[in-house]
Design an enzyme around this catalytic site. Structure first.
Site, mmCIF file in Angstrom:
data_model
loop_
_atom_site.group_PDB
_atom_site.id
_atom_site.type_symbol
_atom_site.label_atom_id
_atom_site.label_comp_id
_atom_site.label_asym_id
_atom_site.label_seq_id
_atom_site.Cartn_x
_atom_site.Cartn_y
_atom_site.Cartn_z
ATOM 1 N N HIS A 1 -8.016 9.312 -2.178
ATOM 2 C CA HIS A 1 -7.335 9.305 -0.887
ATOM 3 C C HIS A 1 -8.119 10.004 0.219
ATOM 4 O O HIS A 1 -8.168 9.526 1.356
ATOM 5 C CB HIS A 1 -5.949 9.962 -1.039
ATOM 6 C CG HIS A 1 -4.993 9.562 0.040
ATOM 7 N ND1 HIS A 1 -3.633 9.731 -0.074
ATOM 8 C CD2 HIS A 1 -5.180 8.996 1.261
ATOM 9 C CE1 HIS A 1 -3.032 9.281 1.015
ATOM 10 N NE2 HIS A 1 -3.951 8.847 1.836
ATOM 11 N N LYS B 1 -2.987 5.909 -4.520
ATOM 12 C CA LYS B 1 -4.118 6.780 -4.191
ATOM 13 C C LYS B 1 -4.007 8.122 -4.911
ATOM 14 O O LYS B 1 -2.917 8.683 -5.060
ATOM 15 C CB LYS B 1 -4.183 7.022 -2.678
ATOM 16 C CG LYS B 1 -4.184 5.738 -1.849
ATOM 17 C CD LYS B 1 -4.197 6.024 -0.359
ATOM 18 C CE LYS B 1 -4.011 4.760 0.446
ATOM 19 N NZ LYS B 1 -2.606 4.316 0.485
ATOM 20 N N TYR C 1 2.605 10.050 -0.259
ATOM 21 C CA TYR C 1 3.683 9.545 0.594
ATOM 22 C C TYR C 1 5.068 9.916 0.064
ATOM 23 O O TYR C 1 6.060 9.755 0.787
ATOM 24 C CB TYR C 1 3.600 8.021 0.720
ATOM 25 C CG TYR C 1 2.331 7.504 1.345
ATOM 26 C CD1 TYR C 1 1.404 8.346 1.947
ATOM 27 C CD2 TYR C 1 2.039 6.139 1.316
ATOM 28 C CE1 TYR C 1 0.235 7.859 2.501
ATOM 29 C CE2 TYR C 1 0.868 5.647 1.873
ATOM 30 C CZ TYR C 1 -0.028 6.506 2.457
ATOM 31 O OH TYR C 1 -1.190 6.006 3.000
ATOM 32 N N ASP D 1 0.831 -1.196 0.000
ATOM 33 C CA ASP D 1 0.000 0.000 0.000
ATOM 34 C C ASP D 1 0.871 1.252 0.000
ATOM 35 O O ASP D 1 1.729 1.422 0.869
ATOM 36 C CB ASP D 1 -0.901 0.007 1.232
ATOM 37 C CG ASP D 1 -1.833 1.211 1.253
ATOM 38 O OD1 ASP D 1 -2.936 1.113 0.692
ATOM 39 O OD2 ASP D 1 -1.443 2.257 1.829
#
Length: 327
Positions: free
Chosen positions: A100, A67, A38, A33
């Site tokens: 997201h 996402k 990120y 994931d």
């Protein structure tokens, strides 16, 4: 979708990511994931490419999730941001692409500026979620993702998208753990045949340090789930770690989990949860730990405090001082 996956939030160091990812795949993780937000998809992509080239694993053996960021929710930006993630990951497709967070951020010239903050206020954009979802459906039709889903949405948002969708959401990913078990939201999703994934299943112990370092946000110290006395008692009974008990509790409820760790021993430990089951008595004790405590509230900026998603239907909610039993 494998019921246990590897969370990669907060991992930005190349050496750490290589150790984490290679260890995880070596011990059996197939579900990875990540997210554009990120800022580590390029690291994951380089490591996976090397492993594919060496024949250590095949692409089709992995389930990879990314996402859509908050600043990519305009319909004409959805495919652009998906392609940014695919390029960074060095993949032709992802297995699951999630919206997201259902509050769009104003887009600026810098793609990496996911949150636009002016004078301490989160700057939002006026975008209809159903229009964003239609653009995400086109990603499936073009083969850029095999399935699409939602993250951080409440039941009303899910229902609105579900009712208008040509391609229904397959997954909802939200914060979920013994202190915030999401029973009613989970039941709601089951009725719509939407799989449920828990992020921060261990209570996100590293989040305060990350938020201070990356976002400059202080005073996020909250009771630590892993130190709960009820949890420790159950852990001792089964001769399993508190983390293993927390993960087992969720998967026994039919919830997928994506624990994150940079420690190789804990990565191995977290997947070793299929050789025991919690008895009904202990499942009920775990259920009694519910207290409505969220670790990631998304209300750190003024503009989000009024519009942040309210994750609904927390059961057995009582004041924390009455419910939490930690040292």
């Amino acid at each position: 979708m494998p019921i246990i996956g590897l969370g990669t939030f907060q991992i930005k160091d190349p050496e750490s990511m290589k150790n984490v990812l290679t260890t995880a795949i070596d011990v059996g993780y197939k579900h990875i994931d990540t997210a554009f937000t990120y800022s580590n998809e390029n690291l994951i992509g380089a490591i996976l490419k090397e492993m594919f080239n060496k024949g250590e694993i095949k692409r089709e053996d992995l389930f990879i999730v990314s996402k859509l960021p908050l600043n990519g929710m305009k319909p004409d930006a959805v495919e652009y941001f998906c392609n940014l993630s695919l390029t960074a990951l060095q993949l032709d497709y992802v297995d699951l692409y999630l919206l997201h967070f259902p509050v769009p951020s104003k887009r600026c010239d810098k793609d990496k500026e996911v949150f636009v903050i002016k004078d301490g206020v989160f700057v939002t954009d006026n975008i209809n979620l159903m229009d964003t979802w239609k653009a995400m459906e086109s990603l499936v039709e073009k083969g850029l993702t095999k399935s699409i889903g939602l993250s951080n949405c409440n039941s009303k948002q899910i229902q609105r998208i579900y009712d208008s969708a040509k391609i229904k959401p397959t997954v909802l990913q939200v914060e979920c753990h013994a202190y915030f078990p999401q029973h009613e939201l989970h039941e709601f999703c089951k009725k719509l045949n939407i799989a449920f994934t828990a992020y921060s299943p261990l209570g996100c112990p590293g989040f305060p340090e990350f938020a201070l370092k990356d976002w400059g946000i202080k005073d996020l110290d909250k009771p630590k789930l892993l130190e709960d006395i009820t949890l420790r008692e159950i852990s001792k009974k089964y001769d399993k770690s508190p983390a293993q008990i927390l993960l087992r509790y969720l998967i026994q409820r039919g919830i997928a989990v994506i624990p994150k760790s940079s420690n190789p021993n804990r990565i191995k430990e977290n997947i070793q949860i299929f050789d025991f089951s919690l008895e009904n008595e202990d499942m009920n004790k775990m259920k009694s730990m519910s207290c409505g405590l969220r670790y990631i509230t998304m209300t750190y900026w003024k503009g989000l405090r009024q519009i942040a998603v309210r994750v609904e239907n927390v059961t057995n909610q009582r004041p924390l001082r009455e419910k939490l039993r930690t040292d």
